[in-house]
Design a protein around this motif. Structure first.
Motif: not given
Lengths: 205, 860
Positions: B507-522, B544-547, B615-621
């Motif tokens: 049940n542990v999820f988190w996200y990371s943001i790479d603002s130079t590349e413009g990628i969010i990863r879960g 899990l996912w990336s935007i 944007y509103l993003i669900d950080a789990v999915t």
């Protein structure tokens, strides 16, 4: 350039500003910029001679949300240097006054000619003289204690009414004629308390 | 401000200024320019351009008649030039040029009248260039002759010494004196943290300077005259606790003692950025200036009051009565001036406020702050005094871990209400060095005493610390620390914590943001750690996912999430006799991107090409729940996420005004629940768990308003149960803190609210948000350089504690819906007493009257 509100500058200042402006209109290598100069005027805080009134000493002028900050000179003037041509925003922060941010257009074609307008009420400024929209009172004024305000409050009114009922009603009763009183009492008795059954039709007999 | 002058040279000037008192001139040297500015009105008296590298200027002795400025610099790899200028006019009196057989190190040059001191290109040889004679002469000295264990490269420390300079070497510092323009000799060898003050000129023309040495026995201050250690005039030793660290800088100032000899005061700048003034071996005053650079802060509870004794209560009762008698006098205007003074003192002291124990309302707390210098301080909310302080850097600054940097502070252990003998503790996280890969340091401190309970230098780096909402059997909070290689480590390292964590692993999820590349990863966790299989407390991670945002059209400029510890009281809201459900998720993430043209400051973009997308993003999915475009707008964005709403502040280029937008998120999937028939028949989904995996339909309502000020920081009030309405706390550019009612930011506001909406307290729609001067939480104060605002709930539901910090610190408590659950501090107890007394008197009087009347009636 005269529209920048520098008409009243004394001679030394004028010389200095001339020096600055000669650089502003012929930008040096590596820095293309114009100067924006204006003045802050607060009525009531007369800016006479030197020495800022206390409130103005802490005044700050911000360009573009804090990109650069400047302060007021004793005569209320301020200036920004090396400002690129384009549309900018100037904000004034003086404790106790609310100033409208100012939209400032610096024209590249007319060598840094400045046009200004207040953003809050879209008033066009012919010269960059910034005046506060209103004075700000940060504290609520505490209401002084008074018997009258206490009596006027709902509680006071209720208490007053109770006092009237307790002390005046018996007086009213006393002032009635004893004869009339008895009559009224008998009438009440004769009528009896209206019961639900008597109100219902059919049982009216 | 008296005057302001902009220098025409494009290069930044050195901070070193020379002041010539006689002519009222200030000399400023830029890269190749030298300007003389009148100190009276800021006019540029003269400017001079030199085609020289590393221009240095020096002023001759102030006591000589002629005002001469020396300017020197390199005109080639091995050429050096010296100019003598008239200070008054800038006229070149003399120009000297000479070339050296070797090559100069172009970086540094010191000027002492007509003697130049420099290094050769190997930086191991000091070269003196002497222009005193007709022909310039060179004198060379090897650094190794002065300091025997010299290796590496030497450099000069910039200083305003006359004929001395400080040589900075790898192993030590050396104070070196130039003798008669020909030879150099070592005066003193110093260890690295030691420092030397600038020389000051005494009225007789002598020069004095101070050397400060940090030794085992304390801090040694030596003041010397005329550059000879034999002319030592002052030797002082002060002892300090370890919590100030070592001396970093020293400044001296002289005064004349009663016996007409010179005395010296020294101002020391310590490692923890505090200031000390030392005179005659005593610390006259000190200031904790490190508090101007707070990095992180948290609030901790105070200890519970243990067993108040009877005597104490009686004493307090007496004082209490006395105090109220005084207050009564004050209200009835019969107080004498002495009494008024006493009332003032009492109010100021208000001992209740400053106690070191927990209070019933939860107003008294300890604010534990971490400063940039690596010091942890506990401040009392009552009067802001420092309860304890500890310099973490001095505890950890070892050979293996030089210059540790400190990152964050977390709540580590909050003992249960019944465990009164245990103290809470905080975790301070840092790393050895500046880079992200440096190994980490974890240090745990007792919140009440400031004692370090334990510390560990961990082998992995620290990229992110995630406090989990879990506590082990000892009430220690579980933390997951991620390193730069995407491994996760669990702390505290106990079996108990590990067992607990294994349950929650999936049940542990988190996200990371790479603002130079413009990628969010879960991300989520794996069981095994790739690098360190044997370590049970190490876990692997997987993406899990990336935007990915297209870099040519969108750049991430702001992200925000809800505070994890926020309490929400009601899940639903009644709108027009209808229930709508708030979408409350700990995993919702707000992201704002700007078009590349609009990333810069205001004034750089034009409305046509500037664009903001939120944007509103669900950080789990990783599902994008909502997307909104603001055309013609740009950052900087300040956003705040609380309950089911986001408020963000940005700049609208079209209107050229700041705007604030609100987005409220409602859960559509639970709308059916209000059907009574379904509830009766059990066909509702109220009992079905709300899962982060499901993708609920959301309804987003949004509205924008103009806002007058630039914003530095935004926060929102938080209360114990989340019942009280919310206020936004806006740190404006004028360093004030505005409390703005959230009701002004309600997307359902309409120009003409219906009677039902009016009853609900809806405010008619206006295009801009009002600024009510009375709602400034700072009133007529300014928090200079405001950087952050934190809010802490008090125990009393109506009240939030607010701590704002920048260069100044500001603490207050605010009640967004007024103090509905307590009497205000200025409640008129005297009036209450008078009323009671008056009522009792009235009862007695009326009773006596009725008795008399009865008696009269009986007699009749």
């Amino acid at each position: 350039m005269r529209s920048n509100g520098m008409v009243n500058l004394d001679r030394t200042w004028y010389l200095l500003v001339l020096v600055l402006f000669s650089y502003a209109s012929t930008p040096a290598k590596g820095s293309d910029g114009y100067a924006i100069a204006g003045r802050v005027k607060i009525d009531g805080l007369g800016i006479k001679g030197f020495g800022l009134p206390g409130k103005l000493a802490n005044a700050k002028i911000f360009l573009n949300g804090g990109q650069s900050v400047t302060f007021l000179r004793p005569d209320g003037y301020f200036s920004f240097h090396n400002v690129s041509a384009g549309t900018h925003l100037i904000e004034v922060s003086v404790l106790g006054f609310l100033f409208s941010p100012v939209r400032v257009d610096v024209s590249a074609r007319y060598h840094g000619k400045v046009q200004a307008a207040l953003t809050e009420n879209r008033r066009i400024l012919t010269e960059l003289v910034l005046e506060p929209l209103r004075e700000e009172q940060y504290y609520e004024v505490r209401e002084a204690f008074s018997i009258w305000s206490l009596l006027k409050s709902p509680m006071g009114l209720m208490v007053g009414f109770m006092v009237i009922v307790v002390f005046l009603m018996p007086k009213l009763m006393e002032s009635m004629d004893p004869e009339e009183m008895r009559q009224a009492q008998e009438q009440m008795r004769g009528q009896g308390i209206p019961s639900i059954s008597s109100l219902l039709p059919g049982n009216s007999r | 401000m008296v005057w302001e002058t902009i220098l025409p040279s494009p290069s930044p000037s050195k901070s070193l200024l020379y002041v010539m008192a006689k002519e009222n001139l200030i000399f400023v040297s830029g890269k190749e320019w030298l300007h003389a500015i009148s100190s009276l009105d800021g006019m540029i008296a003269w400017s001079k351009y030199f085609h020289l590298e590393s221009l240095q200027i020096q002023q001759n002795d102030q006591h000589s008649e002629r005002n001469i400025i020396y300017a020197a610099g390199f005109s080639g790899l091995s050429e050096v030039e010296l100019y003598e200028l008239s200070g008054k006019t800038g006229e070149v009196l003399k120009k000297r040029i000479t070339s050296y057989s070797g090559i100069f190190f172009q970086g540094t040059l010191l000027v002492h009248n007509d003697v130049l001191v420099t290094l050769d290109s190997t930086r191991s040889k000091i070269v003196l260039v002497n222009f005193q004679g007709e022909v310039a002469s060179f004198h060379q000295t090897y650094v190794s002759d002065l300091v025997h264990d010299f290796s590496g490269e030497a450099s000069f420390l910039s200083s305003k010494f006359a004929d001395m300079f400080v040589l900075k070497l790898d192993s030590c510092k050396a104070l070196v004196k130039v003798k008669s323009g020909r030879t150099v000799s070592l005066i003193e060898r110093m260890e690295h943290p030691d420092s030397v003050s600038d020389a000051i000129l005494l009225p007789e023309g002598k020069k004095a300077f101070a050397i400060v040495q940090n030794k085992e026995t304390g801090i040694h201050i030596t003041v010397t005259m005329d550059g000879e250690l034999i002319n030592e005039v002052l030797r002082e030793r002060i002892e300090l606790d370890d919590n100030r660290g070592r001396v970093q800088k020293v400044f001296i100032n002289s005064y004349i003692r009663t016996d007409r000899s010179y005395g010296f005061r020294s101002l020391l700048v310590m490692e923890d950025h505090s200031l000390l003034l030392v005179q005659q071996g005593e610390i006259v005053w000190n200031r904790e200036d490190g508090l101007a650079s707070i990095i992180d802060s948290l609030a901790s509870e105070l200890p519970v009051e243990k067993g108040a004794t009877v005597a104490k209560v009686e004493h307090n009762l007496f004082e209490w009565l006395q105090g109220h008698l005084l207050k009564l006098k004050g209200t009835l205007m019969i107080a004498s001036p002495d009494d008024i003074a006493a009332i003032q003192v009492m109010r100021l002291k208000n001992s209740e406020k400053n106690k070191m124990t927990r209070d019933h309302n939860g107003f008294r707390k300890l604010l534990i702050v971490l400063t940039k210098a690596g010091k942890v301080l506990a401040l009392h909310t009552g009067d802001g005094r420092v309860v304890w302080s500890v310099l973490v850097s001095s505890l950890h600054g070892t050979k293996t871990c030089q210059n540790p940097t400190w990152l964050n502070i977390y709540q580590w252990q909050v003992p249960h209400h019944h465990a009164l003998d245990e103290n809470p503790s905080v975790l301070v996280v840092g790393r050895c060095g500046q880079s992200l890969d440096s190994p980490g340091i974890l240090s745990i401190f007792d919140s009440y005493t400031g004692k370090e309970l334990s510390s560990s230098h961990v082998s992995h780096s620290i990229a992110q610390v995630m406090p989990l909402p879990l506590t082990d059997s000892k009430e220690q909070h579980l933390h997951v620390i991620l390193d730069s290689n995407n491994n996760a480590y669990l702390y505290p390292r106990t079996r108990d914590a590990l067992k607990l964590f294994h349950h929650e692993l999936s049940n542990v999820f988190w996200y990371s943001i790479d603002s130079t590349e413009g990628i969010i990863r879960g991300h989520s966790l794996n069981h095994n750690c790739i690098h360190n299989e044997a370590d049970e407390y190490c876990f692997g991670t997987r993406t899990l996912w990336s935007i990915v945002f297209p870099s040519d059209s969108e750049k991430i400029i702001a992200t925000t999430t809800r505070k994890l510890n926020e309490v929400v009281h009601t899940q639903a809201k009644v709108v027009d006799q209808d229930v709508i459900y708030k979408y409350i998720s700990n995993n919702a993430l707000f992201i704002a991107t700007a078009s590349p043209e609009a990333v810069g400051e205001i004034g750089t973009a034009i409305p046509e090409e500037a664009r903001l997308v939120v944007y509103l993003i669900d950080a789990v999915t990783g599902r994008v729940m909502h997307r909104l475009i603001h055309h013609g707008s740009q950052g900087p964005i300040h956003a705040i996420f609380s309950e089911n709403w986001v408020v963000y502040h940005y700049f609208n280029l079209r209107a050229h005004r700041y705007e604030m937008s609100v987005m409220e998120i409602y859960d559509q999937s639970r709308v059916d629940n209000k059907d009574v028939l379904k509830l009766v028949l059990g066909k509702h989904n109220l009992t079905s768990p709300i899962s982060a995996y499901s993708s609920p339909e959301v309804l987003v309502k949004s509205q924008s308003y103009f806002f007058t000020h630039s914003v530095k920081v935004m926060a929102v009030t938080s209360t114990a149960k989340g019942i009280t309405s919310k206020h936004l706390l806006i740190g404006t550019i004028g360093d004030q803190m505005l409390a703005l009612d959230k009701r002004f930011l309600d997307p359902r506001r309409t120009p003409t609210p219906s009677p039902a909406e009016k009853e609900e307290g809806m405010i008619p729609l206006t295009d801009s948000l009002p600024i009510i001067p009375q709602s400034y939480a700072t009133h007529s104060l300014q928090v200079e350089g405001l950087r952050n605002i934190i809010t802490v709930p008090a125990k009393l539901e109506s009240t939030t504690l607010v701590f704002g910090y920048g260069i100044d610190l500001f603490f207050t408590r605010i009640a967004p819906s007024r103090t509905y659950d307590s009497l205000t501090e200025d409640f008129n107890y005297a009036l209450l007493l008078i009323t009671i007394v008056a009522l009792i008197a009235a009862i007695i009087v009326t009773w006596v009257l009725t008795e008399q009347k009865d008696l009269r009636d009986k007699w009749r």
